[in-house]
Structures are given as C-alpha cells and as structure tokens.
Design a protein around this motif. Structure first.
Motif, mmCIF file in Angstrom:
data_model
loop_
_atom_site.group_PDB
_atom_site.id
_atom_site.type_symbol
_atom_site.label_atom_id
_atom_site.label_comp_id
_atom_site.label_asym_id
_atom_site.label_seq_id
_atom_site.Cartn_x
_atom_site.Cartn_y
_atom_site.Cartn_z
ATOM 1 N N GLY A 1 -11.450 -0.060 -8.240
ATOM 2 C CA GLY A 1 -10.151 -0.402 -8.814
ATOM 3 C C GLY A 1 -9.246 -1.064 -7.783
ATOM 4 N N LEU A 2 -9.568 -0.860 -6.496
ATOM 5 C CA LEU A 2 -8.716 -1.449 -5.446
ATOM 6 C C LEU A 2 -9.305 -2.735 -4.861
ATOM 7 N N GLU A 3 -10.437 -3.203 -5.401
ATOM 8 C CA GLU A 3 -11.119 -4.355 -4.780
ATOM 9 C C GLU A 3 -10.222 -5.592 -4.656
ATOM 10 N N PRO A 4 -9.503 -6.011 -5.740
ATOM 11 C CA PRO A 4 -8.675 -7.229 -5.583
ATOM 12 C C PRO A 4 -7.579 -7.044 -4.533
ATOM 13 N N ALA A 5 -6.982 -5.855 -4.490
ATOM 14 C CA ALA A 5 -5.937 -5.605 -3.474
ATOM 15 C C ALA A 5 -6.543 -5.646 -2.080
ATOM 16 N N LEU A 6 -7.781 -5.168 -1.952
ATOM 17 C CA LEU A 6 -8.438 -5.184 -0.634
ATOM 18 C C LEU A 6 -8.775 -6.616 -0.210
ATOM 19 N N VAL A 7 -9.159 -7.463 -1.174
ATOM 20 C CA VAL A 7 -9.391 -8.877 -0.848
ATOM 21 C C VAL A 7 -8.141 -9.462 -0.189
ATOM 22 N N ALA A 8 -6.984 -9.229 -0.821
ATOM 23 C CA ALA A 8 -5.726 -9.786 -0.296
ATOM 24 C C ALA A 8 -5.426 -9.207 1.080
ATOM 25 N N GLU B 1 -13.983 -15.927 3.322
ATOM 26 C CA GLU B 1 -14.955 -15.775 2.212
ATOM 27 C C GLU B 1 -14.887 -14.388 1.569
ATOM 28 N N ALA B 2 -13.685 -13.809 1.489
ATOM 29 C CA ALA B 2 -13.569 -12.457 0.922
ATOM 30 C C ALA B 2 -13.869 -12.497 -0.576
ATOM 31 N N ARG B 3 -14.746 -11.591 -0.992
ATOM 32 C CA ARG B 3 -15.222 -11.603 -2.385
ATOM 33 C C ARG B 3 -15.313 -10.155 -2.889
ATOM 34 N N ALA B 4 -14.595 -9.891 -3.986
ATOM 35 C CA ALA B 4 -14.622 -8.532 -4.537
ATOM 36 C C ALA B 4 -15.961 -8.251 -5.195
ATOM 37 N N LEU C 1 -2.165 2.925 -4.410
ATOM 38 C CA LEU C 1 -1.139 3.132 -5.442
ATOM 39 C C LEU C 1 0.129 2.370 -5.056
ATOM 40 N N LEU C 2 0.494 2.476 -3.772
ATOM 41 C CA LEU C 2 1.697 1.762 -3.322
ATOM 42 C C LEU C 2 1.500 0.255 -3.472
ATOM 43 N N ALA C 3 0.311 -0.235 -3.125
ATOM 44 C CA ALA C 3 0.054 -1.680 -3.223
ATOM 45 C C ALA C 3 0.116 -2.126 -4.682
ATOM 46 N N LEU C 4 -0.533 -1.374 -5.582
ATOM 47 C CA LEU C 4 -0.549 -1.783 -6.991
ATOM 48 C C LEU C 4 0.837 -1.675 -7.627
ATOM 49 N N SER C 5 1.645 -0.750 -7.150
ATOM 50 C CA SER C 5 2.991 -0.593 -7.725
ATOM 51 C C SER C 5 3.907 -1.730 -7.287
ATOM 52 N N GLY C 6 3.502 -2.449 -6.235
ATOM 53 C CA GLY C 6 4.344 -3.538 -5.731
ATOM 54 C C GLY C 6 5.490 -3.026 -4.869
ATOM 55 N N TRP C 7 5.466 -1.720 -4.518
ATOM 56 C CA TRP C 7 6.542 -1.158 -3.695
ATOM 57 C C TRP C 7 6.614 -1.867 -2.337
ATOM 58 N N THR C 8 7.842 -2.131 -1.901
ATOM 59 C CA THR C 8 8.064 -2.633 -0.541
ATOM 60 C C THR C 8 9.117 -1.728 0.101
ATOM 61 N N PRO C 9 9.150 -1.672 1.439
ATOM 62 C CA PRO C 9 9.988 -0.667 2.100
ATOM 63 C C PRO C 9 11.481 -0.767 1.800
#
Ligand SMILES: C[S@@+](CC[C@H](N)C(=O)[O-])C[C@H]1O[C@@H](n2cnc3c(N)ncnc32)[C@H](O)[C@@H]1O
Length: 393
Positions: A15-22, A31-34, A185-193
């Motif tokens: 579930g975190l693969e696309p966020a990990l690519v970024a 060449e990052a590939r989910a 979870l923080l990455a998917l929520s779009g939270w920034t400090p």
C-alpha cells in the motif's frame, strides 16, 4: 570515473509502494518502479546507503547480485556461481540465506535454500580458499533469494535490523504500529510540519514521534548501524559524508504543533520516554510536542485547524473493557463532529464498519497492510453539523 551502479529492491508495507517510489526518487534513485511489497530502483553505492539512512517507508534495502531463469534446484546453485562473493564478504564472516517464493514450482523451499547456501559456500571456498560458516541468529552477511515462476533473484541485505527499528522504542505499548507504517500514514495524509497534528489514540507515540523527527529533519537511521558497513566493498568515506550531512541537517527550531493523547496514563509515560530517546525531548519540553492522557471522546483540539492521524483500537486488538469499540467509536465520531469542525481526520483500521460506527462518510479509503492485516485508511472531512451515515459497500 563514473560511480558503480547497482540494482536495488526496497521492501515496504503493501500500500506504500507509490509513496516509496517518490521518497526514493528524492534520494537520488533512478528507474524506481513500484512492485507488490516494494520498489525496484538503481543507483550508486551512495544511493543505497542514503536509502538506508533516510527512507522512512522502507523496511529493508537489498542489493541485487544475480538474476537468472531457473527450472530446477541445480539452476539455483548455478545462479550463485555467477557472483563474486569474495568481493562482498570474507570467509571469516558468517552467512544466512533466506528464500521467499511466489508461484515457484519447486517442491521444497528448504532444499532450495540449502542449494543456494551450498553454492555460495562452494564458490567462496574456490575463490578464497576457505568457506564462511552459517549463523541464522546473528549473521555477518544475509542473502535473500526471491523465486517467482521462472526467475531467481539473489540479493545481499544492506540493512541488517529492519529499518523501522529507529532505535528509540523501549517498551512496545499496546499493538504499536511499525515506524515505517506510521511514516506512511503521515505521507498518505499529506501532513506537513506546518500543520497541527493530533493522534488521539497515540499509544507508545509512534505516529507523533515520527512526525516530530520529520519536523526536526532527523534522518531515521542516524543512530543505528547497517549491514552494508560489514560488506567487503563498503565505502566508509562515502558513508561518513552522508552521516555528517544527515547530522548537520537536524534542525530543532521547527515550528510544529504535534499532539498525542491516549486513555492510558501508562502508555503516555512510555511515549514520553520514547520521545526523549528519539531525540525530540526539546519539543516535548517546550510544548511543541504534547503527550497527555485523555479520552478520545472528550479530547480538546490543540489548534483551531489541523489533521488527525491515528489507528484506533480494533477488533483484532485488545479493547478497553468498559465499553465495546464500535460504541466508543460512535462517541468519538460525535465528539469530533462538534469539537473538531474544520479538521481533517485519517483513521487506519481493519474494521470496514468504522465510518458507519462513527456516523461519518469517508472521502477516501486507501488500502494498507498492517503486517498481514488488510486495513483501510479512512479520510473524513470534519465540517461540523450533523452527518448522515452513508451505506458502505
Ligand atoms: C492500536 S493502539 C494505538 C497504537 C499506537 N499507534 C502505537 O503505535 O503505539 C490503540 C490505543 O488506543 C487507546 N485507547 C483505547 N480507547 C481509548 C479512548 N477512548 N481514548 C483514547 N485512547 C484510547 C489504547 O490505550 C491504545 O493505546
């Protein structure tokens, strides 16, 4: 001279693969590939080290050393003969081999593992005149073999202890999240400090401590060692430079408001201890990180607007004895609607009925895995007023 380029694989919760690519691309990965359960990428040794030091989402970084087709166990042995193992390890180091298979047609993975182990040991004996011994508990070098229907890929582990072990957790609390899932979870929520954050079910503090280390730009791997430091081709000067840059980037002046609360005073004490060990004690001392015992049914918003990110108790885990979880979540929903109007809330749960229980309609629900448990990460916009429950498919 151009730096050597390697192929890597970063493992992460599904579930975190696309966020990990970024995340890996931002660290210089090419060449990052989910793929399912991780991300394949390429880069110099420095990129491999940087992924270990900085990735918040990966569980482990592997470096590919061989890949070929196979039809039987002998081909697995043959694959090991293509690798210059003596460039990676000495025969005085101990070895462990793990095999994972998806749709492989071999009869026994144990036998596959033994063939691969024999191949490495034989090859080392030929090349270095001596063989490494096997240690499954505390190996010097760990090799992972992945088998699909037709291909075997051999990797050497660069991480050692999984990367979600940041080195601060003294006591686990109740059903703690893994640190990389909390970061996800923080990455998917779009939270920034800059945005106020609340976890009203914070337990041992995983989400809020991860957030505090993001706000203060503390690389998650600053205070731990890695398996790549034991490999024969380790480049200490490259690693020292990365570490120095990581240490220099820490910035405790972050303006953040990060709050965690939990009904249990005992786990709040743990969370406070954990925050100190994680190096964010200054934020705790001056109130930028707040950890307080409070019931989620009555918790005060720490700011007028902000984001809630949490994983409340759910069926598979222990629940407070005094009330059932669905009833409690209904009361939490009622409280959020009145006291948290204008906030956005994200709840990770394996219970698909959560929106119905909270009488809230989700606006998003990405699928994430908490270990083997399939979960939804529900997003709710808390706009105040009364909500009508929506049928959940
Ligand atoms: C799944 S755990 C959260 C774990 C946390 N994310 C961590 O990584 O440690 C759920 C937490 O909710 C807390 N809890 C249960 N009922 C609560 C309530 N009414 N208000 C606040 N916290 C509650 C439990 O004490 C437990 O720590």
């Amino acid at each position: 001279m151009a730096a050597r380029s390697h192929a890597y694989f970063a493992i992460c919760p599904r579930g975190l693969e696309p966020a990990l690519v970024a995340e890996l691309q931002a660290l210089g990965a090419a060449e990052a590939r989910a793929e399912s359960g991780g991300v394949a990428f390429a880069g110099s040794p420095e990129v491999g080290y940087a992924a270990n030091l900085h990735s918040r989402l990966a569980s482990r970084i592997l470096r590919q050393v061989a890949r070929r087709g196979y039809a039987n166990e002998q081909h697995l042995y043959d694959a090991t003969q293509e690798v210059r193992w003596h460039d990676l390890m000495t025969s005085q180091q101990t070895l462990r081999v793990d095999v994972t298979a998806a749709r492989a047609s071999l009869r026994s993975l144990e036998f596959a593992m033994l063939r691969i182990k024999d191949g490495i040991v034989d090859r080392m004996r030929t090349l270095a005149g001596d063989r490494p011994s096997i240690d499954r508990n505390n190996p010097g070098v760990r090799v992972f073999a992945y088998l699909d229907e037709r291909t075997v890929t051999l990797y050497v582990d660069l991480s050692g202890e999984p990367l979600f072990k940041r080195g601060w957790r003294a006591d686990k609390g109740e059903a703690p999240l893994k640190e990389n899932l909390a970061a996800g979870l923080l990455a998917l929520s779009g939270w920034t400090p800059e945005v106020p954050l609340l976890d009203p079910f914070c337990g041992s503090g995983t989400i809020v401590i991860e957030a505090a280390t993001i706000a203060t730009r503390r690389a998650p791997g600053l205070n731990r060692s890695f398996a790549f430091e034991r490999l024969a081709d380790f480049e200490p000067a490259v690693w020292r430079r990365l570490l120095e840059r990581g240490r220099a980037a820490v910035d405790d002046s972050a303006t953040a408001l990060i709050a965690g609360s939990d009904i249990s005073t005992r786990v709040i004490e743990q969370a406070r201890t954990n925050a100190g060990v994680a190096g964010v004690g200054t934020l705790l001392a001056d109130g930028r990180l707040r950890l307080q015992a409070s019931d989620a049914r009555t918790v005060e918003p720490p700011a007028e607007r902000g984001v809630i990110v949490c994983n409340p108790p759910y069926g598979e885990q222990s629940a407070p004895r005094s009330s059932s979880v669905p009833k409690m979540m209904g009361e939490v929903g009622d409280h959020l609607k009145t006291a948290f109007a204008g906030w956005q809330a994200w709840f990770l749960t394996s219970d698909r009925q959560l929106p119905r229980q909270m009488r809230l309609a989700e606006t998003r629900k990405p699928v994430l895995y908490n270990g083997a448990l399939e979960c939804r990460f529900f997003r709710f916009e808390l706009v105040g007023g009364r909500y009508r429950p929506r049928a959940i498919s």
